[in-house]
Every structure is written in C-alpha cells, then in structure tokens.
Design a protein around this motif. Structure first.
Motif, mmCIF file in Angstrom:
data_model
loop_
_atom_site.group_PDB
_atom_site.id
_atom_site.type_symbol
_atom_site.label_atom_id
_atom_site.label_comp_id
_atom_site.label_asym_id
_atom_site.label_seq_id
_atom_site.Cartn_x
_atom_site.Cartn_y
_atom_site.Cartn_z
ATOM 1 N N ASP A 95 -4.271 4.069 -10.665
ATOM 2 C CA ASP A 95 -4.554 4.213 -11.366
ATOM 3 C C ASP A 95 -5.033 4.658 -12.857
ATOM 4 O OD1 ASP A 95 -7.240 2.358 -13.015
ATOM 5 O OD2 ASP A 95 -5.244 1.191 -13.012
ATOM 6 N N THR A 96 -4.162 4.653 -13.999
ATOM 7 C CA THR A 96 -4.619 5.770 -14.675
ATOM 8 C C THR A 96 -5.102 5.900 -15.279
ATOM 9 O OG1 THR A 96 -1.940 5.822 -15.265
ATOM 10 C CG2 THR A 96 -3.617 7.239 -16.414
ATOM 11 N N LEU A 97 -6.007 5.189 -15.610
ATOM 12 C CA LEU A 97 -7.744 4.767 -16.186
ATOM 13 C C LEU A 97 -8.737 5.008 -15.572
ATOM 14 C CD1 LEU A 97 -9.488 4.096 -18.273
ATOM 15 C CD2 LEU A 97 -9.362 1.645 -18.125
ATOM 16 N N ALA A 98 -8.598 4.980 -14.041
ATOM 17 C CA ALA A 98 -9.423 4.942 -13.488
ATOM 18 C C ALA A 98 -10.032 6.144 -13.004
ATOM 19 C CB ALA A 98 -9.798 4.394 -11.748
ATOM 20 N N LEU A 99 -8.290 6.910 -12.778
ATOM 21 C CA LEU A 99 -8.354 8.623 -12.651
ATOM 22 C C LEU A 99 -8.533 9.405 -13.232
ATOM 23 C CD1 LEU A 99 -7.475 10.585 -10.804
ATOM 24 C CD2 LEU A 99 -5.500 10.512 -11.289
ATOM 25 N N LEU A 100 -8.280 9.452 -14.652
ATOM 26 C CA LEU A 100 -9.141 9.517 -15.852
ATOM 27 C C LEU A 100 -10.978 9.810 -15.687
ATOM 28 C CD1 LEU A 100 -6.465 8.180 -18.400
ATOM 29 C CD2 LEU A 100 -6.766 10.833 -18.153
ATOM 30 N N LEU A 101 -10.890 8.420 -15.875
ATOM 31 C CA LEU A 101 -12.235 8.260 -15.458
ATOM 32 C C LEU A 101 -13.233 8.768 -14.914
ATOM 33 C CD1 LEU A 101 -12.800 4.843 -17.017
ATOM 34 C CD2 LEU A 101 -12.908 6.235 -18.941
ATOM 35 N N SER A 102 -12.764 9.221 -13.397
ATOM 36 C CA SER A 102 -12.968 9.449 -12.207
ATOM 37 C C SER A 102 -13.609 10.536 -12.628
ATOM 38 C CB SER A 102 -12.800 9.107 -11.369
ATOM 39 O OG SER A 102 -11.144 9.411 -11.045
ATOM 40 N N ILE A 103 -12.476 11.442 -12.825
ATOM 41 C CA ILE A 103 -12.333 13.332 -13.679
ATOM 42 C C ILE A 103 -13.721 13.288 -14.336
ATOM 43 C CG2 ILE A 103 -10.640 15.034 -14.177
ATOM 44 C CD1 ILE A 103 -8.213 13.402 -13.155
ATOM 45 N N GLU A 104 -13.244 12.589 -15.757
ATOM 46 C CA GLU A 104 -14.187 13.052 -16.348
ATOM 47 C C GLU A 104 -16.056 12.488 -16.669
ATOM 48 O OE1 GLU A 104 -14.171 13.919 -20.138
ATOM 49 O OE2 GLU A 104 -12.333 14.363 -20.510
ATOM 50 N N ALA A 105 -15.991 11.747 -15.138
ATOM 51 C CA ALA A 105 -18.028 11.174 -14.856
ATOM 52 C C ALA A 105 -18.711 12.387 -14.927
ATOM 53 C CB ALA A 105 -17.350 10.107 -13.212
ATOM 54 N N GLY A 106 -17.938 13.390 -14.121
ATOM 55 C CA GLY A 106 -18.696 14.763 -14.265
ATOM 56 C C GLY A 106 -18.706 15.547 -13.089
ATOM 57 N N ALA A 107 -18.603 14.549 -11.278
ATOM 58 C CA ALA A 107 -18.574 15.041 -9.964
ATOM 59 C C ALA A 107 -17.854 16.353 -10.238
ATOM 60 C CB ALA A 107 -18.056 14.619 -9.664
ATOM 61 N N PHE A 108 -16.560 16.499 -11.287
ATOM 62 C CA PHE A 108 -15.199 16.898 -10.570
ATOM 63 C C PHE A 108 -15.495 18.634 -11.053
ATOM 64 C CE2 PHE A 108 -12.006 20.277 -13.127
ATOM 65 C CZ PHE A 108 -11.654 20.073 -12.064
ATOM 66 N N VAL A 109 -16.288 19.076 -12.452
ATOM 67 C CA VAL A 109 -16.817 20.615 -12.688
ATOM 68 C C VAL A 109 -17.008 21.613 -11.848
ATOM 69 C CG1 VAL A 109 -18.009 21.813 -14.268
ATOM 70 C CG2 VAL A 109 -16.780 19.666 -15.099
ATOM 71 N N PRO A 110 -18.582 20.180 -11.067
ATOM 72 C CA PRO A 110 -19.254 21.331 -10.490
ATOM 73 C C PRO A 110 -18.296 21.928 -9.018
ATOM 74 C CG PRO A 110 -20.553 19.337 -10.025
ATOM 75 C CD PRO A 110 -19.465 19.904 -11.556
ATOM 76 N N HIS A 111 -17.326 21.180 -8.401
ATOM 77 C CA HIS A 111 -16.140 21.355 -7.655
ATOM 78 C C HIS A 111 -15.378 22.515 -7.754
ATOM 79 C CE1 HIS A 111 -17.742 18.133 -4.297
ATOM 80 N NE2 HIS A 111 -17.943 17.162 -5.383
ATOM 81 N N PHE A 112 -14.879 22.048 -8.956
ATOM 82 C CA PHE A 112 -14.162 23.164 -9.161
ATOM 83 C C PHE A 112 -14.482 24.227 -9.268
ATOM 84 C CE2 PHE A 112 -11.382 25.470 -12.942
ATOM 85 C CZ PHE A 112 -10.048 25.000 -11.987
ATOM 86 N N LYS A 113 -15.475 24.880 -10.037
ATOM 87 C CA LYS A 113 -16.371 25.868 -9.822
ATOM 88 C C LYS A 113 -16.268 26.452 -8.792
ATOM 89 C CE LYS A 113 -18.998 26.229 -14.471
ATOM 90 N NZ LYS A 113 -19.917 25.625 -15.422
ATOM 91 N N LYS A 114 -16.519 25.655 -7.663
ATOM 92 C CA LYS A 114 -17.297 26.077 -6.381
ATOM 93 C C LYS A 114 -15.606 26.883 -5.870
ATOM 94 C CE LYS A 114 -19.121 24.764 -1.903
ATOM 95 N NZ LYS A 114 -19.606 23.602 -1.352
ATOM 96 N N ILE A 115 -14.428 26.572 -5.885
ATOM 97 C CA ILE A 115 -12.835 26.478 -5.488
ATOM 98 C C ILE A 115 -12.522 27.883 -6.237
ATOM 99 C CG2 ILE A 115 -10.730 26.865 -5.365
ATOM 100 C CD1 ILE A 115 -11.528 24.016 -3.963
ATOM 101 N N LEU A 116 -13.087 28.109 -6.917
ATOM 102 C CA LEU A 116 -13.312 29.396 -7.940
ATOM 103 C C LEU A 116 -13.638 30.393 -7.025
ATOM 104 C CD1 LEU A 116 -13.241 28.409 -12.129
ATOM 105 C CD2 LEU A 116 -11.100 28.911 -10.723
ATOM 106 N N GLU A 117 -14.958 29.817 -6.911
ATOM 107 C CA GLU A 117 -15.995 31.292 -6.725
ATOM 108 C C GLU A 117 -15.388 31.615 -4.799
ATOM 109 O OE1 GLU A 117 -20.068 29.147 -6.411
ATOM 110 O OE2 GLU A 117 -20.094 29.374 -8.632
ATOM 111 N N GLU A 118 -15.069 30.357 -4.334
ATOM 112 C CA GLU A 118 -14.386 30.465 -3.343
ATOM 113 C C GLU A 118 -14.064 31.179 -2.871
ATOM 114 O OE1 GLU A 118 -14.826 26.777 -1.333
ATOM 115 O OE2 GLU A 118 -16.711 26.312 -1.340
ATOM 116 N N GLU A 119 -12.723 30.932 -3.738
ATOM 117 C CA GLU A 119 -11.140 31.416 -3.818
ATOM 118 C C GLU A 119 -11.590 33.231 -3.932
ATOM 119 O OE1 GLU A 119 -7.887 30.494 -2.714
ATOM 120 O OE2 GLU A 119 -9.003 29.354 -1.789
ATOM 121 N N ALA A 120 -12.558 33.400 -4.820
ATOM 122 C CA ALA A 120 -12.562 34.508 -5.517
ATOM 123 C C ALA A 120 -13.077 35.227 -3.656
ATOM 124 C CB ALA A 120 -13.878 35.096 -6.276
#
Length: 506
Positions: A85-110
C-alpha cells in the motif's frame, strides 16, 4: 599527493518494483563501466521477494557489488506477494525508524569492505537527509520523467494559489480538472490542465498526508541534493530539462538506461579491474517470477501484430474493468499478450479464487475466446517483450519505466493512467510526443476494440502516423546512448563530477 579514496555509492531506491529496477540499472552501469563500488540496499520485504522469485543467488552480488537490507517499517504480517500500500509504505518510511537503520548499514558496509561510502543515491528523501547528516554527498535519482518532476515541484505553488486542495468532490467529475488551465509552469506547455498534473493534487483534504509528503520531498530534493539524475534523454524532454536546471541542483540525463547499458557493452569499453566480474545474471530486480514462454509465443506471430497489455507492478483494476478490457481485446481481432499479476487476479476474484490462473476470473463465455487470441501470464520480461518485432502497440498505465521502454523500442501506446505521475506522462505521450492515444476515464469494451484496431491496423492513417513517429523517437533514443550522444556524454560527466571527482587529477 595521496590518491583519493575509491568511489563507493550506496543506493536505496523507494521500495517499489519500478524504482528498484531503474536504480539497479544505474548501479550496474556505474559498477561495470566506471568501476564504482556499489552497495545496493533493499527493504527487507523486497529482499525476501527477490529471493523467492529468483533465488538467493540473485542477491549474492559480485566483487565490488554488495546487497544489504533495512526494515521498511511495515508489519511482518504485511502481504509479501502483492504490491505494498503506497500510503502505508510512505508513512512507515517517514515514521523515523528508517534513518538509524540506514546509517547503521553505511557504517557496517564501511567496516566490511574497508571502503567507506563516498555518496548516497536515492529517491527517498530521508536517505538523502541521512547522507547529509553523515557528511556524504546526497545524489537524487528521480526515477519518473522530467515532466513529472516539474509537475511535482508545482504542488506547493498550486496550494499557495488556492487551486489545490479542491473545494469539493464534485470538482473531480464536473470538468473542473479539464477547465483549469495551468499556464505558468516553466518549460511546460501553456495549455497544461490540472488533470495533467500528478494525481496527488486530486484531493479535497487540506491536510492530505500524501500531498504533504510530496511538497516536503520536493523541497528536500531541491535543498538536500548535490545532484539529480534523470532516466530520460535530452531530445525527448529538452524544454522541461532546461527549465529544471534553473530550479534544482545539477541535472544529469542518462537514459534510457537499458539502452545505455547495451551501448556500453557493444562499444567494447574495457571495464576497470573492480568490475571485471560481470554479475549481470545475478543482479535482476524482479519481485515476480518472469514467464519466458511468452517470448516463444511471440515468435510465432507476425511483425507488429500483437498488443501488449500490462498495468505495472502496483495498479489494480476492478473486476468490471478487467472483464470490459477482455471483451474489448477479444473483439479487436488482434492477438494480445496480457500480464495480470497474481495479486490483481485475486483482487478481481474478490480476494479468493485461483490467483495463479488469470483466466479463471473471466466469465465462462469469454474464456475460450481469450484463450484463442491471447497469451495471459502473471509477469513477463518486459524489456525483451517490447524489443520483440511482433509487438505492435502497448496498452499501459503510463508508469515511466514502461513508457520510456516503449519510446526506446518504437512502440505506440494506448494510455490508461491511474495515478501518481502517470497523468503527466500520458499528456506528454499523447500531445507532445504524439505516440499515444488516451483510452479515457473508463474502460468500455467497444472503445477498447476500436482503439486497438485504430492503432494496430495497417490501413488507418492515425495508426500509421503514430508508428512512424514512434520509430523516429526510437532513433533519437538510440542516438542519445551511443558514444558522443547526449546521455553517453552526461554519464561520463556524472562519473567524473559526482561519483569520482578528482580521480583523474594529480
């Protein structure tokens, strides 16, 4: 002076099929032709879907090309098989949990590769902001068209002028969208109507969540990005690209990406050592298992005799629309290849039925007729289908990947836009490029049959003219991607100016 750190681009496309496919084309091209190290980040849900459709080997990557995954915020019980569901997906990404997970990926990949990220490529604005927070260049890869980007950038202005939100629901059906001319957008025709703009403006809610996200995303694209990459070519959208270049960060038009990748391979450009391992067989992006049998079926059809029908990875027609479309296709007298996703078939069957047999949802009296004239499948290798000589026209929802693939292969279109950027793409295909005809607001069997005969018929002038113009655009697309062409040159600039600045400097 010590040499600069090797370029390492981290990709995170919006987790929908069309966005992921386009981003993977770009990532593969940067890796194979320029030796850019790539980390390609899926959502965890999409990672499961790719593994299920193509096997875990599709996610194994290659030397210098790794896959990773982050949560998209959707509940685990969310259906993995259909589109989100497009709206559900947009809102879930915007909810805030995404950013720390993404930053962790950047650190782990490095840590894992010994090569820290040097930039982030995304069409998710929170990923771009996360990059800026970590001091990395944020590169926006806008996967829809340039005209859709300009249309999206106007959402705030439409709100400020009091045109949006609509005053009441009647304005959706009383001709208001057609009568309201928006003649002040740079680079766009002066007779653009409100109905030609992205569908997010079709709201009566002053607090509409999706419209608000679009407005904020466009502001972030303008202010948080160091560059904007577009999957288009200058000859196709030159005026709007020129206007955009005065509004957003530096633009690089590098499309059509599949054709640019093909031209790079054909030119015998020697890949750099980091890209010596070609992982093309393992880097597919399809979330559904592709049916290659349709290509064998096409080989038994006459050139330009088959209508290809596909409404993309998200759109769901109603059962009535599907039945009307089936009757119209059957009555047209032409063969057709029709993609009906399993989840679409289940929706049409009221949530039950056999989703693996799309024909089962049709009335009994129609099934044999459809079987005699058409090939129905749940998913197909679309790029190969549109390249096939048997395809004479494409009935499409006007998603940008589909439209650009049709343009690049000289295939005229019957346009049935459903939402998002599709109305804008439809307007340009039908009025500016003149390679499409709009089916209309509803699907009616008689009109479908008439339009298919008009576009595919060998005698009618309109169909003949559309085919000639489509072949002209195919030639222009081919010219853009060969050495010296605009997209080829822009890709070289992109590598040197954005991904590997200073790599050739002492």
């Amino acid at each position: 002076m010590p040499s600069a750190a090797p370029a390492h681009a981290v990709f995170f496309p919006y987790p929908a099929q069309g966005h992921v496919a386009a981003a993977l084309h770009l990532a593969r091209l940067l890796h194979a032709r320029a030796g850019i190290r790539v980390t390609f980040v899926h959502s965890e849900r999409n990672r499961r879907r790719v593994a299920r459709s193509r096997g875990e080997a599709a996610l194994a990557g290659a030397r210098g090309f790794r896959f990773a995954a982050v949560p998209d915020g959707l509940p685990l019980e969310h259906d993995d098989y259909g589109p989100p569901d497009t709206l559900a997906l947009l809102l879930s990404i915007e909810a805030g949990a995404f950013v720390p997970h993404f930053k962790k990926i950047l650190e782990e990949e490095a840590a894992a590769s010994g090569a820290p990220a040097t930039c982030v490529v995304s069409d998710v604005d929170l990923a771009l902001l996360a990059a800026k927070d970590m001091g990395l260049p944020a590169v926006a890869f806008w996967t829809p068209s340039a005209c859709a980007l300009m249309a999206s950038l106007q959402c705030k202005e439409l709100v400020d002028r009091g045109i949006v939100p609509l005053k009441d629901a009647e304005q959706l059906s009383n001709g208001y969208l057609d009568r309201t001319v928006v003649d002040w957008v740079p680079g766009m025709p002066a007779d653009m109507r409100l109905r030609d703009f992205v569908s997010f403006v079709r709201t009566t809610d002053p607090d509409d969540a999706v419209l608000g996200l679009v407005v904020s995303s466009m502001e972030r694209l303008r202010t948080a990005s160091s560059a904007v990459i577009l999957n288009t070519f200058d000859a196709l959208e030159g005026e709007v690209i020129a206007a955009l270049s005065r509004i957003v960060p530096p633009i690089y038009t590098v499309g059509p990406l599949p054709q640019l990748a093909g031209a790079s391979a054909a030119s015998h450009v020697d890949p750099p050592p980091a890209a010596a391992e070609d992982a093309s067989g393992g880097l597919a992006a399809s979330f559904w298992l592709e049916d290659g049998g349709c290509l064998e079926w096409l080989r038994r059809r006459r050139p330009r005799s088959v209508l290809y029908v596909n409404f993309g990875s998200i759109v769901c027609l109603t059962s009535q629309q599907l039945v009307e479309l089936a009757w119209g296709l059957a009555a047209s007298g032409h063969d057709f290849l029709w993609v009906i996703r399993d989840d679409q078939a289940k929706v049409a069957a009221g949530g039950g039925g056999d989703g693996d047999d799309a024909i089962a949802m049709l009335p009994v009296e129609l099934r044999e007729t459809v079987k005699g004239k058409g090939y129905l499948t749940s998913w197909c290798p679309q790029e190969a289908v549109l390249r096939h000589d048997a395809i004479g026209a494409f009935l499409t929802h006007c998603g940008w990947n589909s439209m650009l693939e049709a343009v690049a292969n000289g295939v005229p279109m019957l346009c049935y836009p459903m939402g998002a950027d599709q109305q804008t793409n439809c307007r340009y295909a039908c009025t500016e490029w003149r390679v499409g005809v709009e089916v209309g607001d509803g699907i009616e069997r008689g009109e479908v049959a008439r339009m298919v005969r008009e576009v595919l018929g060998q005698e009618g002038e309109r169909g003949k003219e559309m085919r000639q113009r489509a072949m002209g655009w195919k030639e222009r697309a081919a010219m853009a991607v060969v050495p010296g062409g605009t997209s080829w040159v822009n890709f070289e600039r992109l590598v040197n100016e954005v991904f590997s600045p200073g790599r050739n400097n002492p």
